[in-house]
Design a protein around this motif. Sequence first.
Motif, short mmCIF file in Angstrom:
data_model
loop_
_atom_site.label_atom_id
_atom_site.label_comp_id
_atom_site.label_asym_id
_atom_site.label_seq_id
_atom_site.Cartn_x
_atom_site.Cartn_y
_atom_site.Cartn_z
N ALA A 1 -5.67 -6.19 4.92
CA ALA A 1 -4.47 -5.56 5.46
C ALA A 1 -3.73 -6.54 6.37
CB ALA A 1 -4.84 -4.33 6.26
N CYS B 1 -15.43 -2.99 6.27
CA CYS B 1 -14.24 -2.42 6.90
C CYS B 1 -14.35 -2.56 8.41
CB CYS B 1 -14.09 -0.95 6.50
SG CYS B 1 -12.71 -0.10 7.34
N HIS C 1 -6.92 1.37 5.27
CA HIS C 1 -5.74 0.52 5.06
C HIS C 1 -4.48 1.38 4.95
CE1 HIS C 1 -3.82 -3.02 2.60
NE2 HIS C 1 -3.13 -2.70 3.67
N SER D 1 0.81 -1.22 0.00
CA SER D 1 0.00 0.00 0.00
C SER D 1 0.85 1.27 0.00
CB SER D 1 -0.93 0.02 1.22
OG SER D 1 -0.19 0.14 2.42
#
Length: 297
Positions: free
Chosen positions: A199, A180, A223, A136
């Motif tokens: 994640a 989430c 994330h 990421s």
Amino acid sequence: MDWLERTAKLRQWTRSGTRAPHKPLLLLYALGRFQEDADGRLRYSAVEEDLQRLLTEYGPPNRTTPAYPFHHLVSDGVWEVRTDRGPGSPGTGVRDLRETGATGQLAPDLRAALRREPSLLGRIARLLLDLHFPPSLHGELCEAAGLELEPGEAEQLARVRRQRDRRMREMVLTAYEYRCAFCGYDGRIGTVPVGLEAAHVRWWAFDGPDDVENGLCLCSLHHKLFDKGVLGVADGHRILVSQRFVGHSAAAREHVKALAGRPLIGPQPGARPVAADHLDWHTSQVFHGSPRPAAAV
């Protein structure tokens, strides 16, 4: 000489998964500057601020100085330092590096190899990213270091260490019921989830396993903030928000600051929650600063 192998074996201080990306960050920065000027030397006093910014943003929570990698990277055979007195580094003292006009540059053999084989630069950069940082952060880290990688160079080099388990994403998203864990976002286009990611709590680059006990289903925003150390998870699976985070807009208050102290959403009954040792690693190695007090309800 196998420059990829040498890059993978940069000597770093390690203990129980402690992050020490000082040398990788300097080397990424040096590769970016090499793309701009293959013969240019980097004067410590001129690049110190850039290097400190990289260490502050992408390094471990404890503050450190760029003088450390500027001096010690020489021992890995990929970097050289000169001063007004001649070849050799004066040491790790910031004043010594400034006052002696210390400059650094990729080692001559490495510069020659990069000229002979231009694609080598991208492979070294990608290896550094894969071994020390989560995916990421790769794009913005390249931008911060001034690196431009060709699309073909963006392929993962995970084979250097171990293979990822491609089932990780599906296992984690299923465990959290495609929501989430921080904000509950569950967007889809038709039946396909959008903006949801698996994640790693303990980064894969630091031996974090590809399993549900090391994963969180997070939206893309959370994330990124989790991997940058803005967000974390405390004992009791409550959300941490760093006091270092600054945001004055209603969006920043609602989507970040208001998360402080909230419990995680999920996982569903029967799914394993995140293991305490992985949470401890993230808190000590990634989360920045002290947590904000729980948001007022």
